[in-house]
Design a protein around this motif. Structure first.
Motif, PDB file in Angstrom:
ATOM      1  N   CYS A 198       0.824  -1.202   0.000  1.00  0.00           N
ATOM      2  CA  CYS A 198       0.000   0.000   0.000  1.00  0.00           C
ATOM      3  C   CYS A 198       0.866   1.263   0.000  1.00  0.00           C
ATOM      4  CB  CYS A 198      -0.865  -0.044   1.256  1.00  0.00           C
ATOM      5  SG  CYS A 198      -2.160   1.148   1.235  1.00  0.00           S
ATOM      6  N   HIS A 199       0.551   2.193  -0.892  1.00  0.00           N
ATOM      7  CA  HIS A 199       1.184   3.514  -0.910  1.00  0.00           C
ATOM      8  C   HIS A 199       0.106   4.520  -1.269  1.00  0.00           C
ATOM      9  CE1 HIS A 199       5.059   1.432  -1.048  1.00  0.00           C
ATOM     10  NE2 HIS A 199       4.651   0.782  -2.123  1.00  0.00           N
ATOM     11  N   MET A 200       0.490   5.784  -1.476  1.00  0.00           N
ATOM     12  CA  MET A 200      -0.492   6.754  -1.955  1.00  0.00           C
ATOM     13  C   MET A 200      -1.091   6.220  -3.261  1.00  0.00           C
ATOM     14  SD  MET A 200      -0.079  10.764  -3.033  1.00  0.00           S
ATOM     15  CE  MET A 200       0.634  11.371  -1.520  1.00  0.00           C
ATOM     16  N   SER A 201      -2.393   6.400  -3.446  1.00  0.00           N
ATOM     17  CA  SER A 201      -3.062   5.783  -4.599  1.00  0.00           C
ATOM     18  C   SER A 201      -2.607   6.398  -5.921  1.00  0.00           C
ATOM     19  CB  SER A 201      -4.575   5.925  -4.458  1.00  0.00           C
ATOM     20  OG  SER A 201      -4.960   7.248  -4.730  1.00  0.00           O
ATOM     21  N   SER A 202      -2.660   5.597  -6.962  1.00  0.00           N
ATOM     22  CA  SER A 202      -2.161   6.081  -8.254  1.00  0.00           C
ATOM     23  C   SER A 202      -3.038   7.198  -8.805  1.00  0.00           C
ATOM     24  CB  SER A 202      -2.056   4.938  -9.255  1.00  0.00           C
ATOM     25  OG  SER A 202      -3.288   4.285  -9.446  1.00  0.00           O
ATOM     26  N   VAL A 203      -4.336   7.121  -8.575  1.00  0.00           N
ATOM     27  CA  VAL A 203      -5.211   8.169  -9.129  1.00  0.00           C
ATOM     28  C   VAL A 203      -4.914   9.506  -8.457  1.00  0.00           C
ATOM     29  CG1 VAL A 203      -7.230   7.824  -7.621  1.00  0.00           C
ATOM     30  CG2 VAL A 203      -7.561   8.594  -9.965  1.00  0.00           C
ATOM     31  N   ALA A 204      -4.613   9.471  -7.162  1.00  0.00           N
ATOM     32  CA  ALA A 204      -4.298  10.715  -6.456  1.00  0.00           C
ATOM     33  C   ALA A 204      -2.952  11.272  -6.903  1.00  0.00           C
ATOM     34  CB  ALA A 204      -4.289  10.471  -4.951  1.00  0.00           C
ATOM     35  N   ILE A 205      -1.981  10.386  -7.082  1.00  0.00           N
ATOM     36  CA  ILE A 205      -0.671  10.845  -7.553  1.00  0.00           C
ATOM     37  C   ILE A 205      -0.815  11.491  -8.932  1.00  0.00           C
ATOM     38  CG2 ILE A 205       1.592  10.045  -8.373  1.00  0.00           C
ATOM     39  CD1 ILE A 205       1.567   8.023  -6.078  1.00  0.00           C
ATOM     40  N   CYS A 206      -1.608  10.863  -9.792  1.00  0.00           N
ATOM     41  CA  CYS A 206      -1.822  11.421 -11.131  1.00  0.00           C
ATOM     42  C   CYS A 206      -2.483  12.792 -11.054  1.00  0.00           C
ATOM     43  CB  CYS A 206      -2.701  10.489 -11.964  1.00  0.00           C
ATOM     44  SG  CYS A 206      -1.824   9.029 -12.514  1.00  0.00           S
ATOM     45  N   ALA A 207      -3.446  12.934 -10.155  1.00  0.00           N
ATOM     46  CA  ALA A 207      -4.125  14.220 -10.008  1.00  0.00           C
ATOM     47  C   ALA A 207      -3.139  15.298  -9.567  1.00  0.00           C
ATOM     48  CB  ALA A 207      -5.269  14.089  -9.010  1.00  0.00           C
ATOM     49  N   LEU A 208      -2.252  14.938  -8.646  1.00  0.00           N
ATOM     50  CA  LEU A 208      -1.228  15.900  -8.212  1.00  0.00           C
ATOM     51  C   LEU A 208      -0.306  16.243  -9.374  1.00  0.00           C
ATOM     52  CD1 LEU A 208      -0.286  14.358  -4.732  1.00  0.00           C
ATOM     53  CD2 LEU A 208      -1.514  16.500  -5.126  1.00  0.00           C
ATOM     54  N   LEU A 209       0.071  15.231 -10.134  1.00  0.00           N
ATOM     55  CA  LEU A 209       1.019  15.450 -11.231  1.00  0.00           C
ATOM     56  C   LEU A 209       0.416  16.346 -12.317  1.00  0.00           C
ATOM     57  CD1 LEU A 209       2.686  11.919 -11.639  1.00  0.00           C
ATOM     58  CD2 LEU A 209       3.617  13.950 -10.517  1.00  0.00           C
ATOM     59  N   THR A 210      -0.833  16.091 -12.704  1.00  0.00           N
ATOM     60  CA  THR A 210      -1.422  16.917 -13.761  1.00  0.00           C
ATOM     61  C   THR A 210      -1.603  18.354 -13.281  1.00  0.00           C
ATOM     62  OG1 THR A 210      -3.641  16.214 -13.105  1.00  0.00           O
ATOM     63  CG2 THR A 210      -2.629  15.035 -14.941  1.00  0.00           C
TER      64      THR A 210
END
Lengths: 160, 332
Positions: free
Chosen positions: B64-76
Motif C-alpha cells: 500500500c502507498h499513496m493511490s495512483s489516481v491521487a498521484i496522477c491528479a497531483l502530477l497533472t
C-alpha cells in the motif's frame, strides 16, 4: 496422480467428450424446455458439479469456457484470469500465488496445442465474468443462452 | 477508434512523442507512504527532466502507498505528464470505471491496464483479492468508454474520456511461446502502447521481438522496454526470488558479484545502460520504461549516459496547451 489430473493430460479425449456432451445436451434441450429450465437446472446441476469438480476442479462459475482454455479451468487460477497468464509466472512455470502449483495457463496453453478442434479458441477475448451465474449449471446456461449474454457496452466494444 | 482533429486518440505527450517516431522514455515514480503532496512533487521534479511521462504505480507488489489516481491528479495539477496505472487486484468494475472517469477529469491521458501482483506478494496478505476484471477486460472496457462513450453497461457518458491506452507484457516468464500471442490479444483489446517487465535477458527479448514482428504487432503498438539498475547481487537475488515476474540471468548476478563493493552501484548502472543500448537497436522497440526502485537518483544518470537527453521531448500542441494554461507550481 489423481484421475482428474490424468484426464486433463489427455486434452484431445476431453475435447471429444466435451463435443459429445454438448450434442447430448442440445438433443435434450426440447425436453428441458418442456419441463422448464429451472427444474432442469436442479436436476443437472449436482451431477455436473460432481463430474466437473472431479475432472477439472470446477468452481461452478456457470459460464464454462473449458474448451476455449485447453480444457483447463481458468477459475482455478488464483486471480481468476480468463484471458491468459499474468506476468507473475515463475521461471519453472509455476504459479506466483501458489508456488507448488503449475500455472493454470501454462498448462492450458500446452493442452490447447494438443486439441485439434478447439485449440485455437484460446486466442479469443473472453468477456468479464457474470458473477450472478456463480453456482448454477453451465450446461443449462448454455441452452438458455444466458452464459453468452454480455453487458451492452461490451458488445459495442467488439465492433469498435 | 475515436481520434480528434489532429488524429490523436488522447493527444498526450507520450502519444505525440511515439507517433512522431521518436524514442520515448518513461519512468516510474516511487509512490510515497505519506499524506504530503510535496513528496510526490519532489520525486516528480527529478524524473520530469529526464523522461516524457511518469508512471504512477497502483500499489505494486501489493504494498500500500499513496493511490495512483491521487498521484496522477497531483502530477497533472503541476503540469506533469502521468501514466495512470490501474490494477485489477483491489477494485471491481464499478470502482475502476469511476476512477477512469475521475482520472480523465483530472487531466490524465495515459492509462496502463494491469492484472496486478497478488495480495500474497505484499505486507497485507490477509487482504481479499478482487480480480473482477482481468487486464484484457479492463483494457477493452477503457477503450469502450473512450470510443463508444458508454460504461460497460451501455449507459451513456456525457463526455467520454480521452485515453492513450497501455498494457504490460512480460516476455521473460513462461509460457514463452504464448507471450507474443498474448500481446496480440492485448492489441486486439485496445492497447496503444506496451510497457514490459524488467528486461535483463537480451537473447530472450530478441526472440520475443522476432515473433512480435512476424505477427506485425510492432506496427500496431508502441513497445517500451522495462529497464532498471541493480544495486548489487543481493538486490538482484531479492528481485528475482521475491518480486513476481522478474527474471535475471545468472550471468548478470555473477557480474555484480565479481565487482568490488564500492563499484557495484556503478556496475549496476552500466549494465542497465548496456541493455538500453542493445534494445534500442531492435526493430520495433519504441522506447524504454525506467524502473529504479529506491534508486530514483540514478534515473537521471542512466538516461543521460544512455544519450537520451534532452527530455521531455517537445511535441508542439501539447506544449502550446500548457502555455495557454500556465503551470501552477505547488508551494515549495
Amino acid at each position: 496422480m489423481s484421475l482428474g489430473a490424468w484426464l486433463r493430460n489427455h486434452p484431445a479425449a476431453l475435447e471429444r467428450a466435451y463435443l459429445f456432451t454438448h450434442r447430448l445436451f442440445e438433443r435434450l434441450d426440447p425436453l428441458f424446455a418442456r419441463m422448464g429450465y429451472e427444474r432442469a437446472e436442479r436436476l443437472v446441476r449436482w451431477p455436473e458439479e460432481l463430474g466437473k469438480k472431479l475432472v477439472f476442479d470446477c468452481r461452478m462459475c456457470g459460464q464454462c469456457i473449458l474448451h476455449s482454455t485447453g480444457m483447463t479451468c481458468p477459475m482455478t487460477c488464483p486471480k481468476n484470469l480468463r484471458n491468459g497468464p499474468c506476468g507473475g509466472v515463475r521461471g519453472n512455470g509455476h504459479c506466483e500465488v501458489k508456488p507448488e502449483m503449475r500455472c493454470v495457463w501454462v498448462e492450458a496453453y500446452e493442452r490447447s496445442r494438443a486439441m485439434p478442434r478447439f485449440g485455437d479458441e484460446i486466442a479469443l477475448i473472453q468477456p468479464p465474468v457474470n458473477r450472478r451465474l456463480q453456482g448454477t449449471s453451465a450446461w443449462i446456461n448454455m441452452l438458455t443462452g444466458v452464459d453468452a449474454r454480455t453487458p451492452r457496452g461490451w458488445e459495442m466494444g467488439s465492433q469498435a | 477508434m475515436s481520434e480528434n482533429r489532429e488524429g490523436f486518440l488522447a493527444g498526450s505527450r507520450l502519444e505525440r512523442v511515439l507517433r512522431s517516431g521518436r524514442f520515448a522514455v518513461t519512468a516510474e515514480l516511487n509512490p510515497p507512504d505519506s499524506a504530503d503532496p510535496q513528496e510526490v512533487y519532489d520525486a516528480a521534479l527529478v524524473l520530469s527532466q529526464v523522461c516524457d511521462a511518469i508512471n504512477a504505480t497502483d500499489a505494486s507488489g501489493a504494498h500500500c502507498h499513496m493511490s495512483s489516481v491521487a498521484i496522477c491528479a497531483l502530477l497533472t495539477r503541476a503540469g506533469y505528464e502521468p501514466v495512470y496505472q490501474v490494477s485489477c487486484r483491489d477494485r471491481n468494475r464499478i470502482a475502476i470505471q469511476g476512477d477512469l472517469l475521475g482520472a480523465a477529469a483530472m487531466g490524465v491521458r495515459n492509462v496502463l491496464c494491469l492484472t496486478g501482483d497478488d495480495v500474497t506478494a505484499g505486507d497485507q496478505p490477509e487482504a481479499k483479492r478482487v480480480f473482477d476484471f482481468d487486464s484484457i477486460q479492463l483494457l477493452r472496457t477503457a477503450r469502450i468508454m473512450r470510443d463508444r462513450g458508454v460504461f460497460l453497461s451501455g449507459r451513456k457518458l456525457t463526455t467520454p474520456p480521452r485515453f492513450f491506452l497501455g498494457a504490460a507484457s512480460n516476455p521473460f516468464v513462461p509460457p514463452y511461446d504464448w507471450r507474443p500471442l498474448r500481446l496480440a490479444k492485448k492489441v486486439e483489446a485496445g492497447a496503444n502502447f506496451i510497457q514490459t517487465q524488467y528486461c535483463f535477458d537480451i537473447a530472450r527479448f530478441r526472440e520475443f521481438m522476432r515473433r512480435v514482428r512476424d505477427l506485425g504487432l510492432h506496427e500496431k503498438v508502441y513497445i517500451l522496454v522495462g529497464v532498471g539498475p541493480l544495486r548489487s547481487e543481493k538486490a538482484a537475488e531479492f528481485m528475482r526470488t521475491k518480486v513476481p515476474g522478474v527474471h535475471i540471468p545468472d550471468a548478470i548476478v555473477e557480474r555484480l558479484r565479481k565487482t568490488p563493493k564500492p563499484r557495484k552501484r556503478e556496475e549496476g548502472k552500466r549494465i542497465c545502460i548496456e541493455i538500453i543500448q542493445q534494445v534500442r537497436e531492435i526493430e520495433g522497440v519504441a522506447g524504454i520504461h525506467v524502473m529504479a526502485y529506491r534508486q530514483e537518483e540514478l534515473v537521471a544518470e542512466i538516461v543521460e549516459e544512455a544519450g537520451l537527453l534532452p527530455r521531455p521531448l517537445r511535441v508542439g500542441a501539447a506544449d502550446e496547451r500548457r502555455r495557454e494554461h500556465p503551470r501552477k507550481w505547488p508551494r515549495r
